[in-house]
Design an enzyme around this catalytic site. Structure first.
Site, PDB file in Angstrom:
ATOM      1  N   ASN A 136      34.576   0.620  91.169  1.00 11.61           N
ATOM      2  CA  ASN A 136      35.665   0.799  91.473  1.00 11.61           C
ATOM      3  C   ASN A 136      35.599   1.199  93.052  1.00 11.61           C
ATOM      4  OD1 ASN A 136      34.794   3.279  91.608  1.00 11.61           O
ATOM      5  ND2 ASN A 136      36.167   4.141  90.120  1.00 11.61           N
ATOM      6  N   HIS A 138      34.157   3.633  94.497  1.00 15.34           N
ATOM      7  CA  HIS A 138      33.836   5.032  94.808  1.00 15.34           C
ATOM      8  C   HIS A 138      32.473   5.391  95.422  1.00 15.34           C
ATOM      9  CE1 HIS A 138      31.795   6.185  90.416  1.00 15.34           C
ATOM     10  NE2 HIS A 138      30.758   5.699  91.411  1.00 15.34           N
TER      11      HIS A 138
HETATM   12  P1  PGA Z   1      24.808   3.037  90.090  1.00 15.64           P
HETATM   13  O1  PGA Z   1      26.043   3.838  90.445  1.00 15.64           O
HETATM   14  O2  PGA Z   1      23.767   2.939  90.917  1.00 15.64           O
HETATM   15  O3  PGA Z   1      24.423   3.702  88.640  1.00 15.64           O
HETATM   16  O4  PGA Z   1      25.360   1.647  89.552  1.00 15.64           O
HETATM   17  C1  PGA Z   1      26.714   3.859  91.635  1.00 15.64           C
HETATM   18  C2  PGA Z   1      27.633   4.793  91.752  1.00 15.64           C
HETATM   19  O5  PGA Z   1      28.445   4.720  90.738  1.00 15.64           O
HETATM   20  O6  PGA Z   1      27.906   5.330  92.939  1.00 15.64           O
END
Ligand code: PGA
Length: 246
Positions: A136, A138
């Site tokens: 999303n 973030h």
């Molecule tokens: P992920 O999460 O590295 O597990 O894909 C990234 C994030 O949510 O900032």
């Protein structure tokens, strides 16, 4: 913002770990901001390998992590403290007295956020902040919204974040917390250098918004365009939706 598309996660991890290792070797007592999740794991592996070859020591670094789940203590296998111990700190000579974390079990969240903010200031600021990006958009747990937060704060996680991360909790028969403490966008932006890693198709939309969209709290990562020293490492899948004539 420098955007570098590489063949795969292994190549990214080599490039990202090289930058971090150089930083640590060039400045005694470097201050590093770390991230959790799948994105930085390979990079941590390369750092551990370099440590095992005596090419780097993490003994004098100070560390800050982006975020922590509310309600989880350090022994909880799904806490981000545990993650860092398991994926980096415990496998190198990191001095745990210089490891800084937001405490998910603090009684007074506001005071905890203030304490963390002070600690970052007292450290002289973060030399390199490593980031992933949520599907999303973030960064840390700065979820999409209508404004950017400055300092650390308590956040209610969005359904998209819960959908992305609940598998880790379900694997051990737990439910994922709905709240977390996170560094604010201001904390991240005050870092001297920022490295963001995104891999896989699930990140392609967020990456397109990050690289080609307007700066907006609706996609928090877009603020990085305003920082003077950001390197974004992408694999082919996460870069798939970027315009060819970029
Ligand atoms: P992920 O999460 O590295 O597990 O894909 C990234 C994030 O949510 O900032």
């Amino acid at each position: 913002m420098k955007v570098i598309v590489m063949d795969n996660a292994l190549e990214i991890s080599k490039a990202a770990s090289d930058i971090i290792i150089k930083q640590v070797n060039n400045k005694h007592g470097s201050v590093l901001g770390f991230a959790t999740g799948a994105s930085p794991v390979e990079t941590y592996k390369r750092i551990i390998e370099a440590y095992e070859r005596n090419e780097v020591s993490l003994k004098y670094i100070t560390t800050f992590n982006l975020d922590e789940y509310v309600g989880l203590d350090r022994e909880n296998v799904n806490s981000y403290f545990y993650f860092m111990k398991d994926n980096l700190f415990g496998k190198t000579d990191v001095d745990f007295s210089r490891v800084n974390f937001l405490s998910g079990t603090a009684e007074n969240m506001e005071a905890e956020c203030e304490r963390y903010s002070q600690k970052i200031k007292e450290s002289g600021g973060i030399d390199i902040q490593l980031l992933g990006i949520g599907t999303n958009g973030h960064i840390g747990f700065n979820e999409p919204g209508d404004k950017f937060a400055d300092g650390p704060f308590a956040v209610k996680l969005t359904q998209s974040t819960i959908d992305s991360n609940k598998k880790y909790f379900e694997a051990v028969g737990d439910t994922m917390p709905e709240y977390a403490l996170t560094m604010g966008i201001g904390d991240i932006m005050r870092s001297k250098k920022i490295i963001l890693i995104a891999t896989g198709e699930s990140k392609a939309k967020a990456v397109k918004e990050l690289v080609e969209g307007e700066v907006s709290p609706a996609c928090p990562a877009t603020i990085l365009k305003l920082h003077a020293d950001v390197t974004v490492f992408l694999d082919k899948e996460s870069a798939a939706l970027l315009s060819k004539d970029r």
